[in-house]
Scaffold this active site. Structure first.
Site, PDB file in Angstrom:
ATOM      1  N   GLU A 172     -32.052  55.294  72.304  1.00  0.00           N
ATOM      2  CA  GLU A 172     -31.426  55.275  70.929  1.00  0.00           C
ATOM      3  C   GLU A 172     -31.502  56.476  70.395  1.00  0.00           C
ATOM      4  OE1 GLU A 172     -31.026  51.877  69.350  1.00  0.00           O
ATOM      5  OE2 GLU A 172     -30.650  52.710  67.337  1.00  0.00           O
ATOM      6  N   ARG A 173     -30.285  57.112  69.873  1.00  0.00           N
ATOM      7  CA  ARG A 173     -30.032  58.353  69.238  1.00  0.00           C
ATOM      8  C   ARG A 173     -30.732  59.464  70.276  1.00  0.00           C
ATOM      9  NH1 ARG A 173     -26.536  56.311  66.169  1.00  0.00           N
ATOM     10  NH2 ARG A 173     -27.241  54.701  64.865  1.00  0.00           N
ATOM     11  N   ASN A 179     -36.240  49.472  68.003  1.00  0.00           N
ATOM     12  CA  ASN A 179     -35.471  48.076  68.022  1.00  0.00           C
ATOM     13  C   ASN A 179     -35.364  47.548  69.515  1.00  0.00           C
ATOM     14  OD1 ASN A 179     -33.931  48.866  65.623  1.00  0.00           O
ATOM     15  ND2 ASN A 179     -33.173  50.712  66.914  1.00  0.00           N
ATOM     16  N   GLU A 211     -32.885  45.771  59.831  1.00  0.00           N
ATOM     17  CA  GLU A 211     -31.846  46.257  60.755  1.00  0.00           C
ATOM     18  C   GLU A 211     -31.784  45.116  62.006  1.00  0.00           C
ATOM     19  OE1 GLU A 211     -32.031  50.346  61.719  1.00  0.00           O
ATOM     20  OE2 GLU A 211     -30.927  50.880  59.876  1.00  0.00           O
ATOM     21  N   ASP A 228     -32.642  58.491  55.515  1.00  0.00           N
ATOM     22  CA  ASP A 228     -32.743  58.477  56.964  1.00  0.00           C
ATOM     23  C   ASP A 228     -32.518  60.001  57.824  1.00  0.00           C
ATOM     24  OD1 ASP A 228     -32.982  57.415  59.510  1.00  0.00           O
ATOM     25  OD2 ASP A 228     -30.929  56.173  59.400  1.00  0.00           O
ATOM     26  N   GLU A 267     -30.286  63.393  65.010  1.00  0.00           N
ATOM     27  CA  GLU A 267     -29.520  62.329  64.948  1.00  0.00           C
ATOM     28  C   GLU A 267     -28.405  62.679  63.915  1.00  0.00           C
ATOM     29  OE1 GLU A 267     -31.229  58.592  63.783  1.00  0.00           O
ATOM     30  OE2 GLU A 267     -29.377  57.605  63.145  1.00  0.00           O
ATOM     31  N   GLU A 269     -26.858  72.603  56.504  1.00  0.00           N
ATOM     32  CA  GLU A 269     -26.766  71.940  55.495  1.00  0.00           C
ATOM     33  C   GLU A 269     -25.452  72.419  54.740  1.00  0.00           C
ATOM     34  OE1 GLU A 269     -29.978  73.172  52.798  1.00  0.00           O
ATOM     35  OE2 GLU A 269     -29.511  71.501  51.727  1.00  0.00           O
TER      36      GLU A 269
HETATM   37  C1  GCU Z   1     -31.789  55.034  62.212  1.00  0.00           C
HETATM   38  C2  GCU Z   1     -31.028  54.957  63.284  1.00  0.00           C
HETATM   39  C3  GCU Z   1     -31.377  53.707  64.117  1.00  0.00           C
HETATM   40  C4  GCU Z   1     -32.715  53.547  64.035  1.00  0.00           C
HETATM   41  C5  GCU Z   1     -33.455  53.600  62.629  1.00  0.00           C
HETATM   42  C6  GCU Z   1     -34.834  53.418  62.584  1.00  0.00           C
HETATM   43  O1  GCU Z   1     -31.161  54.146  61.278  1.00  0.00           O
HETATM   44  O2  GCU Z   1     -29.777  55.141  63.122  1.00  0.00           O
HETATM   45  O3  GCU Z   1     -30.797  54.099  65.334  1.00  0.00           O
HETATM   46  O4  GCU Z   1     -33.130  52.479  64.933  1.00  0.00           O
HETATM   47  O5  GCU Z   1     -33.019  54.754  62.172  1.00  0.00           O
HETATM   48  O6  GCU Z   1     -35.557  54.495  62.555  1.00  0.00           O
HETATM   49  O7  GCU Z   1     -35.437  52.399  63.100  1.00  0.00           O
END
Ligand code: GCU
Length: 712
Positions: free
Chosen positions: A189-190, A232, A319, A392, A420, A539
Site C-alpha cells: 500500500e503506497r 488495511n 476507510e 493525510d 505518498e 511545496e
Molecule cells: C491514506 C492512504 C491509504 C492509507 C491511509 C491510512 O489515506 O492513502 O492508503 O491506508 O492513509 O493511513 O490508513
C-alpha cells in the site's frame, strides 16, 4: 563469556587499488557502505583498533560483533601490525576491562538501549569499548561507531555516550501478505519501490538473505519494533486479516527469528473482525465473552511460537476497516479488549487515530472528536497512533490537534517515510525539515514547552509512554527505496526517532550525504543543499500557502485541481478552506492557546497555513505586499525553477560519484523538473480561470502535467 572473531583479509584483495568513487554501486547497501578509509594514517588507526572484536555469546551482541567485523574488514583491512588492539563489547559484568573503563552509574543512567564508546591504550595496544547494560545498546553502539568510522573520525581519545530519548521506535510496513490472483493493487500500500520483499510462499522454509539485511537496516535505524503489514486488512482482494490464520504462524515465527538477533520485536496489523473472519464466530462485539476468549486463545497461540511478539496494530472504523463502533462500542472498548489479552505477555496495542467518516464533513476535525473525549479510558498498554497532521501526510499541514491533547493516554507520532503525497519515487522531497517543524511545534499542552518532541520523550504528561512510528518506503527494488535520494528519508526518520530534540535537518542531510557518497566537500555540500531545499521546492510547485490534496484521488500523484475543490475550496471570489470556529469547520478551536486564536484570525494565521484555515479573496494582500493570486503564480514558477536547478547542480558532480548512482539520480531529477513544469502548466491556467486574473509577469505557461504519467 567474550568470544573473539578475527578479521578476515579477503577484503584486502577485493578493494586493493580501487578508488571508492568509481566502484559500481547500485544503492543496495544504503548508508551502510563500508569502503576502505582513504587516509592511510586513519586507516592504520582503524586497523589497529579493530584487529580483534570480542563480544559476549548472546545473539544481539553477536550481531553487533559480526557487523563490526564485516565493516572494519572493508574500511581498514589489515592485521593492525605489532601494536594491534581490540574492540570489546559488553556490559561491566561481561568483562573486567569494561568494568574498569566505565563507571557503573554512568552505564546505569543510559539504560539498556544506551551505550558508551570509549577508547584507551593498555601496554602499548589500543582498546575500544562498546559498553551497555543491554544487548540492544551494543548493536546501537556498534552502528554509531561505524558511522564515525565511515566518516573518517578518530577513534583515539574517544569517550562518548548516547541513548535514545524516545522509548518506542517502530517501523510500519504497509505490505500486503496476500493478494488475489490477477488483483491489480500493489503488493505494498503506497509503496513505490517495487514489490513487497516478504516472500510468504517461501517462508518459513526459505529465508531470503534480503530479510537479514532488512533486520540489519532496522537495527541501524535504531528501531526496536516493526509492524510488517498493511493497516488495511479488510480490502477485498488483499485480505490482510489472513495473517492470523494458522498457515501464517510459522512464517511469522521465521520472520521474528530474523529480527530477534537485531533487537527488533515483530508485530502485525490485525482486523477487528478477526473473531468472525478467522475464528468463524458470529460476532466481534468487544463485550461478548466468546470474542474475548477467541482473542485470548489466538494470542496464546502466537506467544507460544513467538515469545517476544510485540503486539497488534489496529485501524478500526475507518476507510472500510471494521471496528467496535459497529456494535455501538467505543474505540476504548475495542482497544482495551485487545490490550487485555496481550498484556500478560508484555504485548501492546497500537490503535490508529486516522478515523473519519466522509458523511460527517471535514475530516480534519474528526480524529480529535473521536479520541480526545476518551482520554483516561484507554488501558496503560494501549497507544493511540496519530498522524503528524490532521489530514493525510501532506507536504504542509498544521500539527494534529490531538497530539498532547490526551494527558492520560499513551500517544505515538506517526510519520510517513514513503512519499505518498510528496512525490513518491519521482521527486526528491527530503522530509526532515518538515518533521523537524512537527517535532518543534509547541502544543502548549500543560503550558509552554510542550513540544511534540518532548511529548514523545515522555517529558510532558507524567505516567504516559509515547513514541515515534515511521511508515516505511522500502520495497524489493535493488536500492530498497526506488529513488536513491529517498534513502535520506529513511535515515532521517531513524535519526529523529532516536533523538527528536537534538538532531537538526542539516546535520542529518550532511551525514547521510557523506555516508552515501563519500567525503568530497563539493559532493556533500551539493547533495545536502538539494535535500534541504527539496521540500520547499515541492511545496511551492504543488501546494503553497496551505493548499493541500491537489492530486488525483486514486494515485495521489497527478495534479487534479478540478476534482479537489472540496479541499481547496476555490470560488470566483477566493480560495481556501474555512476551518475557523466562527464560520468554518472549527479545527482552529481544537488547539490550546495561543494557537487557537492565532489560527482563527486570518491576520495572525501563519501564511504557510493560510489557505488551510481560511477562505480568502484572490486579491488579498500578503505580508510581502503581493496579492495572493500573484504569490501563488510566483511560488509555482519558483518551485519549478528550483527543481531545474537540482539538475544543474547534480550535473556538477559528474565524475565525483560512481556512474551508476550518478546517472540514476540525474535521470530522476530531470524527470522531476519536467513534472514540476507540468504542475505549473496545470495550476496556473486553472487559477487564472477561477480568479480571472492573469500572471502580471506574463510568463510562458508550460505544458500541463499529463493525466496519465508514464515514465519517459
Ligand atoms: C491514506 C492512504 C491509504 C492509507 C491511509 C491510512 O489515506 O492513502 O492508503 O491506508 O492513509 O493511513 O490508513
Amino acid at each position: 563469556m567474550i568470544k573473539p572473531l578475527r578479521i578476515v583479509f579477503w577484503m584486502v584483495t577485493l578493494y586493493a587499488g580501487i578508488p571508492a568513487s568509481v566502484q559500481a554501486e547500485d544503492g543496495y547497501e544504503l548508508w551502510l557502505r563500508y569502503r576502505p578509509e582513504p587516509e592511510a594514517a586513519r586507516r592504520e588507526e582503524y586497523a589497529r583498533f579493530s584487529a580483534e572484536v570480542l563480544a559476549p555469546d548472546r545473539p544481539v551482541a553477536q550481531s553487533a560483533q559480526r557487523e563490526l567485523h564485516r565493516a572494519f574488514g572493508a574500511i581498514a583491512p589489515g592485521t593492525g601490525g605489532p601494536a594491534a588492539g581490540r574492540i570489546l563489547l559488553g556490559s561491566r559484568s561481561d568483562s573486567p576491562v569494561i568494568a574498569a573503563a566505565i563507571e557503573e552509574t554512568r552505564l546505569a543512567r543510559l539504560g539498556p538501549e544506551g551505550f558508551v564508546l570509549k577508547s584507551g591504550v593498555a601496554a602499548g595496544r589500543p582498546w575500544l569499548v562498546i559498553a551497555s547494560n543491554g544487548d540492544s545498546g551494543l548493536i546501537y553502539g556498534a552502528f554509531t561507531l561505524l558511522r564515525r568510522a565511515q566518516r573518517g573520525l578518530p577513534l583515539v581519545g574517544l569517550d562518548l555516550e548516547d541513548a535514545p530519548t524516545v522509548a518506542v521506535r517502530v517501523a510500519n510496513h504497509w505490505d500486503n501478505p496476500h493478494r488475489a490472483p490477477n488483483f491489480r493493487n500493489e503488493s505494498i500500500e503506497r509503496g513505490y519501490a517495487g514489490e513487497s520483499f516478504f516472500d510468504w510462499k517461501a517462508l518459513p522454509g526459505t529465508v531470503d538473505p534480503r530479510l537479514r539485511d532488512w533486520a540489519r537496516l532496522l537495527a541501524a535505524m535504531g528501531m526496536n519494533g516493526v509492524m510488517i503489514n498493511n493497516v488495511n486488512t479488510a480490502k477485498r482482494g488483499l485480505e490482510g486479516w489472513r495473517l492470523l490464520t494458522p498457515d501464517y504462524l510459522p512464517k511469522l515465527a521465521a520472520l521474528a527469528s530474523v529480527l530477534r538477533p537485531y533487537g527488533v520485536r515483530l508485530s502485525i496489523s490485525v482486523n477487528f473482525f478477526s473473531p468472525i473472519l478467522v475464528g468463524g464466530l458470529t460476532t466481534a462485539d468487544p463485550f461478548a465473552p466468546e470474542v474475548k476468549e477467541w482473542w485470548k486463545a489466538k494470542t496464546a497461540e502466537i506467544y507460544a511460537a513467538i515469545p517476544d511478539f510485540g503486539g497488534f496494530l489496529v485501524k478500526a472504523d475507518s476507510e472500510g476497516e471494521p471496528g467496535p463502533m459497529k456494535y455501538g462500542r467505543t474505540h476504548a472498548d475495542g482497544a482495551n479488549l485487545i490490550a487485555s489479552v496481550l498484556a500478560p505477555y508484555g504485548g501492546t496495542v497500537h490503535w490508529r487515530a486516522f478515523v473519519y467518516d466522509r458523511a460527517k464533513g471535514d475530516r480534519v476535525v474528526q480524529a480529535y472528536q473521536n479520541f480526545a473525549p476518551f482520554d483516561g479510558q484507554f488501558a496503560s498498554t494501549v497507544f493511540i497512533q496519530i498522524k503528524n497532521g490532521p489530514l493525510d501526510f501532506q507536504v504542509r499541514e498544521p500539527v494534529s490537534s490531538l497530539l498532547g491533547a490526551m494527558p492520560r493516554t499513551n500517544q505515538l507520532l506517526e510519520l510517513q517515510i514513503t512519499q505518498e503525497y510528496t512525490g513518491q519515487d519521482k521527486h526528491v522531497c527530503f522530509l526532515a525539515p518538515m518533521w523537524r517543524e512537527v517535532l518543534d511545534f509547541d502544543t502548549h499542552a500543560r503550558g509552554p514547552g510542550a513540544t511534540v518532541a518532548r511529548l514523545m520523550e515522555n517529558a510532558v504528561h507524567p505516567g504516559t509512554r509515547n513514541g515515534i512510528v515511521g511508515v516505511m518506503n522500502t520495497g524489493n527494488s535493488r536500492n530498497w527505496t526506488g529513488h536513491l535520494l529517498a534513502q535520506a528519508n529513511t535515515f532521517a526518520l531513524a535519526r529523529l526517532a532516536w533523538n527528536p530534540t537534538a538532531t537538526t535537518a542539516e546535520s542529518i542531510a550532511q551525514e547521510w550525504a557523506e555516508l552515501t557518497f563519500g567525503r568530497n566537500p563539493l559532493v556533500v555540500r551539493t547533495v545536502a543543499s538539494i535535500l534541504l531545499e527539496s521540500r520547499g521546492a515541492f511545496e511551492n510547485y504543488t501546494s503553497p500557502l496551505g493548499l493541500n490534496h491537489m492530486t488525483r484521488r486514486v494515485d495521489h500523484f497527478v495534479p487534479d485541481p478540478i476534482y479537489r475543490i472540496d479541499h481547496h475550496g476555490a470560488t470566483k471570489d477566493g480560495v481556501g478552506f474555512d476551518r475557523t470556529a466562527r464560520t468554518g469547520s472549527g479545527y482552529a478551536a481544537q488547539f490550546a492557546e495561543p494557537w487557537r486564536s492565532r489560527y482563527e484570525n486570518v491576520d495572525t494565521c501563519p501564511e504557510a497555513l493560510l489557505l488551510f484555515f481560511h477562505h480568502v479573496p484572490w486579491e488579498r494582500t500578503l505580508r510581502n505586499g503581493r496579492p495572493l493570486i500573484q504569490e501563488l503564480y510566483d511560488r509555482y514558477y519558483a518551485g519549478a525553477a528550483a527543481a531545474h536547478s537540482f539538475v544543474t547542480r547534480w550535473e556538477g558532480l559528474r565524475g565525483l560519484i560512481d556512474e551508476e548512482r550518478f546517472e540514476h539520480v540525474l535521470e530522476r531529477l530531470k524527470q522531476q523538473a519536467h513534472l514540476a513544469d507540468g504542475w505549473v502548466g496545470t495550476l496556473v491556467p486553472h487559477w487564472m480561470e477561477f480568479s480571472d486574473t492573469d500572471d502580471e509577469k506574463a510568463r510562458p505557461v508550460p505544458q500541463p502535467h499529463t493525466r496519465r504519467y508514464v515514465a519517459p
